[in-house]
Design a protein around this motif. Structure first.
Motif, short mmCIF file in Angstrom:
data_model
loop_
_atom_site.label_atom_id
_atom_site.label_comp_id
_atom_site.label_asym_id
_atom_site.label_seq_id
_atom_site.Cartn_x
_atom_site.Cartn_y
_atom_site.Cartn_z
N ASP A 1 0.85 -1.19 0.00
CA ASP A 1 0.00 0.00 0.00
C ASP A 1 0.88 1.24 0.00
OD1 ASP A 1 -2.84 -1.01 0.27
OD2 ASP A 1 -1.92 -2.01 2.00
N ILE A 2 0.56 2.18 -0.87
CA ILE A 2 1.32 3.42 -0.99
C ILE A 2 0.42 4.58 -0.59
CG2 ILE A 2 2.56 4.96 -2.55
CD1 ILE A 2 3.31 2.53 -4.22
N ARG A 3 0.90 5.41 0.35
CA ARG A 3 0.10 6.54 0.83
C ARG A 3 0.80 7.84 0.50
NH1 ARG A 3 -1.67 6.85 7.06
NH2 ARG A 3 0.49 7.49 7.29
N ASP A 4 0.02 8.80 0.07
CA ASP A 4 0.54 10.11 -0.32
C ASP A 4 0.86 10.93 0.93
OD1 ASP A 4 1.19 12.48 -1.53
OD2 ASP A 4 -0.81 12.89 -2.34
N LEU A 5 2.10 11.41 1.02
CA LEU A 5 2.51 12.29 2.12
C LEU A 5 2.97 13.64 1.57
CD1 LEU A 5 4.62 9.80 4.30
CD2 LEU A 5 2.20 10.39 4.55
N GLY A 6 2.37 14.07 0.47
CA GLY A 6 2.81 15.31 -0.15
C GLY A 6 3.94 15.05 -1.12
N ALA A 7 5.11 15.62 -0.83
CA ALA A 7 6.28 15.37 -1.68
C ALA A 7 6.90 14.01 -1.40
CB ALA A 7 7.32 16.47 -1.47
N ARG A 8 6.44 13.36 -0.34
CA ARG A 8 6.95 12.04 0.03
C ARG A 8 5.82 11.02 -0.06
NH1 ARG A 8 11.82 12.44 2.71
NH2 ARG A 8 11.55 10.40 3.65
N SER A 9 6.20 9.76 0.07
CA SER A 9 5.22 8.67 0.06
C SER A 9 5.58 7.67 1.14
CB SER A 9 5.21 7.96 -1.30
OG SER A 9 4.97 8.85 -2.35
N ARG A 10 4.58 6.93 1.60
CA ARG A 10 4.83 5.86 2.57
C ARG A 10 4.42 4.52 1.94
NH1 ARG A 10 2.92 7.26 8.23
NH2 ARG A 10 4.93 8.34 8.08
N LEU A 11 5.37 3.60 1.92
CA LEU A 11 5.13 2.26 1.40
C LEU A 11 5.00 1.30 2.57
CD1 LEU A 11 5.04 0.15 -0.92
CD2 LEU A 11 7.54 0.01 -0.72
N SER A 12 3.86 0.62 2.64
CA SER A 12 3.64 -0.40 3.67
C SER A 12 3.46 -1.74 2.98
CB SER A 12 2.39 -0.07 4.50
OG SER A 12 2.52 1.20 5.12
N VAL A 13 4.26 -2.71 3.37
CA VAL A 13 4.24 -4.03 2.73
C VAL A 13 3.94 -5.09 3.79
CG1 VAL A 13 5.58 -5.73 1.43
CG2 VAL A 13 5.91 -3.28 0.99
N THR A 14 2.97 -5.95 3.48
CA THR A 14 2.64 -7.08 4.35
C THR A 14 2.90 -8.37 3.58
OG1 THR A 14 0.92 -5.81 5.48
CG2 THR A 14 0.84 -8.21 5.70
N VAL A 15 3.64 -9.28 4.21
CA VAL A 15 3.98 -10.56 3.61
C VAL A 15 3.38 -11.67 4.46
CG1 VAL A 15 5.84 -12.08 2.85
CG2 VAL A 15 6.17 -9.60 2.76
N GLN A 16 2.46 -12.42 3.86
CA GLN A 16 1.89 -13.59 4.53
C GLN A 16 2.64 -14.80 3.99
OE1 GLN A 16 -2.11 -11.89 3.30
NE2 GLN A 16 -2.72 -13.10 5.09
N LEU A 17 3.50 -15.34 4.83
CA LEU A 17 4.49 -16.32 4.40
C LEU A 17 4.12 -17.72 4.86
CD1 LEU A 17 7.36 -17.13 3.34
CD2 LEU A 17 8.22 -16.49 5.62
#
Length: 308
Positions: free
Chosen positions: A121-137
Motif C-alpha cells: 500500500d502506498i500513501r501520499d505524504l505530499g512530496a513524500r510517500s509511505r510504502l507499507s508491505v505485508t507478507v503472509q508467508l
C-alpha cells in the motif's frame, strides 16, 4: 521480492521444528518521491531489475517480467558456487498508484521452498510517500522467516534509493495505441519527433528490437551536440519498451529507462520512466529542466501521430 540468499545461507535448510512455518511480516518505508514515482519504481520491470538484489554479492537475472494483472515475473538469484534460487511473482491486483497484491513462489533445484502473498500500500505524504508491505508467508520446505525479513528489509532500502532518483513523465495522447506504438518503433519516424522542442536527431545506427540499439546525436537549437546510445532489452508490441541510456556510443550508463502504453478509450496513456545511475545525475537532470524537456518530447510525439 527475494529473501536474502547470502553465500553461507543458500542450500542450508533453516528448519526449526520449534518455530512456526507460517508468519505475517510487516515493513514500512517513507520515501522522498511522490506516489506516482514510487509506484513505477515498485512495479515497472526495468526499475525492479535495478533494486531487486538484496546485496551486491547476489546477481538477479530476469527471465520474464510482465507487470499487469495476470502477468508474472520470473527471476534467478545467483551466488557463485551455490544453487540458483528461482523466484516467481504473479500479479493479482494492481491499483495505481495505491495498492498491489502478488504471490511469490521461491524454489531451488525444482523444490518449492516457500509461498507468500505480498500486499503493498502506498500513501501520499505530499512530496513524500509511505510504502507499507505485508507478507503472509508459508514455508513449505523449511522455516524461511529470517531470510524473508532480511531480504525484504534490504530490498526496500534499495527501492527507496531507486525511487529517489527516478523520473516519471506521463501524457495522455489523443491517438490509438497502435498509432503511438508505430511512431515509437518505426526507425524513420522515431528520429523525427524524439527530443524537446527545437532539437533534432542525427542517426548513426538504428535497430528497434529486443537486443537492438539506436546510436544518435541530439542537436540543440544552438548547435550543441549530445551523443546518445540506447540499448533495447525489452520490446512488447504495443505495450512496453525497456532500454538502457548511455552517454554516447558505448559510453557510461546514464539511466535505465522504460516506456509503457495503456489504452484509454481510444486515447493512449504514455508513461516514460528513468532511473538515473546516481542521485547526482538525477539532481543535475532536474536542474537543467529534464522534466519540462521530456514533456515537450511527449508533446512532439502527440503532434506527430495526429498529423501522420
Amino acid at each position: 521480492m527475494r529473501p536474502t540468499i547470502a553465500a553461507d545461507e543458500i542450500g542450508r535448510a533453516a528448519a526449526d521444528d520449534t518455530g512456526g512455518r507460517f508468519a505475517t511480516l510487516s515493513f514500512e518505508r517513507d520515501v522522498a518521491a511522490p506516489t506516482t514515482v514510487l509506484w513505477q519504481a515498485w512495479t515497472a520491470p526495468a526499475a525492479r531489475a535495478v533494486w531487486a538484489a538484496p546485496s551486491p554479492s547476489i546477481a538477479v537475472a530476469f527471465l520474464e517480467a510482465d507487470s499487469w494483472v495476470g502477468g508474472r515475473e520470473v527471476s534467478l538469484c545467483k551466488v557463485e558456487g551455490r544453487p540458483e534460487i528461482r523466484c516467481e511473482v504473479g500479479w493479482l491486483e494492481l491499483q495505481p498508484p495505491a495498492r498491489s497484491v502478488n504471490y511469490e513462489m521461491i524454489s531451488s533445484k525444482g523444490v518449492t521452498r516457500s509461498a507468500a502473498l505480498v500486499t503493498a500500500d502506498i500513501r501520499d505524504l505530499g512530496a513524500r510517500s509511505r510504502l507499507s508491505v505485508t507478507v503472509q508467508l508459508s514455508s513449505l520446505a523449511d522455516d524461511m522467516e529470517a531470510g524473508y525479513r532480511q531480504g525484504f528489509a534490504a530490498g526496500l532500502d534499495n527501492l527507496a534509493g531507486v525511487a529517489e532518483r527516478t523520473m516519471v513523465l506521463e501524457r495522455v495522447i489523443r491517438a490509438p495505441r497502435s498509432a503511438v506504438w508505430a511512431a515509437w518503433m518505426n526507425p524513420e519516424a522515431l528520429p523525427q519527433w524524439w527530443g524537446p522542442d527545437g532539437y533534432s536527431c542525427r542517426t548513426k545506427r538504428i535497430d528497434l528490437r529486443k537486443g537492438g540499439e539506436w546510436v544518435f546525436d541530439m542537436i540543440a537549437p544552438d548547435g550543441t551536440v549530445f551523443p546518445n546510445h540506447h540499448l533495447y532489452h525489452e520490446v512488447r508490441s504495443e505495450e512496453a519498451i525497456g532500454y538502457v541510456l548511455l552517454w554516447g556510443e558505448n559510453g557510461p550508463k546514464h539511466a535505465d529507462a522504460w516506456v509503457s502504453l495503456a489504452d484509454q478509450g481510444g486515447a493512449t496513456k504514455v508513461t516514460l520512466g528513468m532511473v538515473f545511475s546516481t542521485a547526482a545525475e538525477f539532481q543535475e537532470a532536474k536542474g537543467f529542466g529534464a522534466i519540462e524537456l521530456g514533456l515537450q518530447t511527449l508533446g512532439k510525439l502527440e503532434r506527430f501521430v495526429q498529423t501522420a
